[in-house]
Scaffold this motif. Structure first.
Motif, PDB file in Angstrom:
ATOM      1  N   UNK A  69      38.663  49.365  68.322  1.00 12.53           N
ATOM      2  CA  UNK A  69      37.962  49.184  69.598  1.00 12.53           C
ATOM      3  C   UNK A  69      36.982  50.335  69.756  1.00 12.53           C
ATOM      4  N   UNK A  70      35.794  50.036  70.197  1.00  9.47           N
ATOM      5  CA  UNK A  70      34.706  51.004  70.312  1.00  9.47           C
ATOM      6  C   UNK A  70      34.234  51.523  68.958  1.00  9.47           C
ATOM      7  N   UNK A  71      34.612  50.855  67.881  1.00 10.32           N
ATOM      8  CA  UNK A  71      34.153  51.245  66.556  1.00 10.32           C
ATOM      9  C   UNK A  71      32.665  50.974  66.401  1.00 10.32           C
ATOM     10  N   UNK A  72      32.061  51.627  65.426  1.00  9.26           N
ATOM     11  CA  UNK A  72      30.614  51.531  65.238  1.00  9.26           C
ATOM     12  C   UNK A  72      30.249  51.250  63.791  1.00  9.26           C
ATOM     13  N   UNK A  73      29.062  50.704  63.623  1.00  8.77           N
ATOM     14  CA  UNK A  73      28.476  50.450  62.314  1.00  8.77           C
ATOM     15  C   UNK A  73      27.148  51.188  62.247  1.00  8.77           C
ATOM     16  N   UNK A  74      26.991  52.049  61.245  1.00  2.00           N
ATOM     17  CA  UNK A  74      25.708  52.700  60.975  1.00  2.00           C
ATOM     18  C   UNK A  74      25.122  52.001  59.767  1.00  2.00           C
ATOM     19  N   UNK A 151      12.153  53.851  56.706  1.00  2.00           N
ATOM     20  CA  UNK A 151      13.589  53.584  56.782  1.00  2.00           C
ATOM     21  C   UNK A 151      13.999  53.177  58.194  1.00  2.00           C
ATOM     22  N   UNK A 152      14.801  52.132  58.288  1.00  2.00           N
ATOM     23  CA  UNK A 152      15.437  51.751  59.547  1.00  2.00           C
ATOM     24  C   UNK A 152      16.836  52.328  59.546  1.00  2.00           C
ATOM     25  N   UNK A 153      17.200  52.968  60.629  1.00  2.00           N
ATOM     26  CA  UNK A 153      18.551  53.499  60.791  1.00  2.00           C
ATOM     27  C   UNK A 153      19.061  52.973  62.133  1.00  2.00           C
ATOM     28  N   UNK A 154      20.131  52.183  62.078  1.00  2.00           N
ATOM     29  CA  UNK A 154      20.658  51.536  63.282  1.00  2.00           C
ATOM     30  C   UNK A 154      22.126  51.863  63.488  1.00  2.00           C
ATOM     31  N   UNK A 155      22.478  51.949  64.752  1.00  2.00           N
ATOM     32  CA  UNK A 155      23.862  52.097  65.167  1.00  2.00           C
ATOM     33  C   UNK A 155      24.177  50.922  66.080  1.00  2.00           C
ATOM     34  N   UNK A 156      25.277  50.233  65.806  1.00  3.49           N
ATOM     35  CA  UNK A 156      25.709  49.113  66.638  1.00  3.49           C
ATOM     36  C   UNK A 156      27.224  49.235  66.804  1.00  3.49           C
ATOM     37  N   UNK A 157      27.734  48.596  67.838  1.00  2.00           N
ATOM     38  CA  UNK A 157      29.140  48.750  68.193  1.00  2.00           C
ATOM     39  C   UNK A 157      29.875  47.409  68.138  1.00  2.00           C
ATOM     40  N   UNK A 158      31.161  47.511  67.932  1.00  2.00           N
ATOM     41  CA  UNK A 158      32.015  46.333  67.974  1.00  2.00           C
ATOM     42  C   UNK A 158      31.929  45.753  69.387  1.00  2.00           C
ATOM     43  N   UNK A 159      31.767  44.449  69.458  1.00  2.00           N
ATOM     44  CA  UNK A 159      31.650  43.793  70.774  1.00  2.00           C
ATOM     45  C   UNK A 159      32.978  43.798  71.502  1.00  2.00           C
TER      46      UNK A 159
END
Length: 159
Positions: A69-74, A151-159
């Motif tokens: 929960x609240x985990x992220x993907x870089x 370069x694209x660098x993105x951070x997104x989170x678990x819904x």
């Protein structure tokens, strides 16, 4: 190795460099399907991988259940909306790389992340000094400040 040196428990998923990483003492598995059931990670880092995936939406979607929960993907990948791509077009080195199956702009990468089940995708911008040459460093700083660097660098989170 850098994350592990900071105290993180690191598990790499690497089908091709498995033996290399294992010899260096990094915990490694060959494919996503080998991750033990119920395993959760606080974060997942994917650098210059998504452009090589035959089914990027499916694969990135398969990572989400492994996040706590609240985990992220870089995620980092070449920027198909960057100035180099715009100027060089078909001669851009990333287009010419036969291993690159997909190339992403900020808009389509954000759409992919949303469709894969992630929330709050945002582009990270920080200044990376690619060269010791002062003129090249200045150029890279300008490109990065206008978000047209390579370069694209993105951070997104678990819904």
């Amino acid at each position: 190795a850098a994350l592990a040196s900071l105290g993180a428990r690191v598990v790499a998923v690497e089908p091709f460099g498995y033996a290399y990483l294992q010899q260096r003492g990094i915990s490694v598995i060959r494919q996503l399907a080998d991750i033990p059931q119920g395993t959760r990670f606080d974060g997942i880092v994917s650098i210059d991988v998504i452009e090589h995936l035959p089914r990027p939406l499916e694969t990135i979607g398969q990572l989400e259940p492994y996040l706590s929960n609240n985990g992220w993907l870089f995620l980092a990948t070449p920027n198909a909306a960057g100035i180099s791509c715009r100027v060089k077009r078909a001669a851009w080195k990333e287009v010419r790389n036969p291993g690159h199956l997909y190339l992403f702009s900020p808009q389509n990468l954000e759409l992919l992340l949303s469709k894969a089940g992630y929330s709050r995708p945002r582009r990270l911008r920080w200044y990376i000094q690619y060269s010791a040459n002062p003129a090249r460093r200045a150029l890279h700083t300008v490109l990065q400040s206008f978000a047209v660097d390579g370069e694209l660098r993105y951070l997104a989170y678990k819904s």
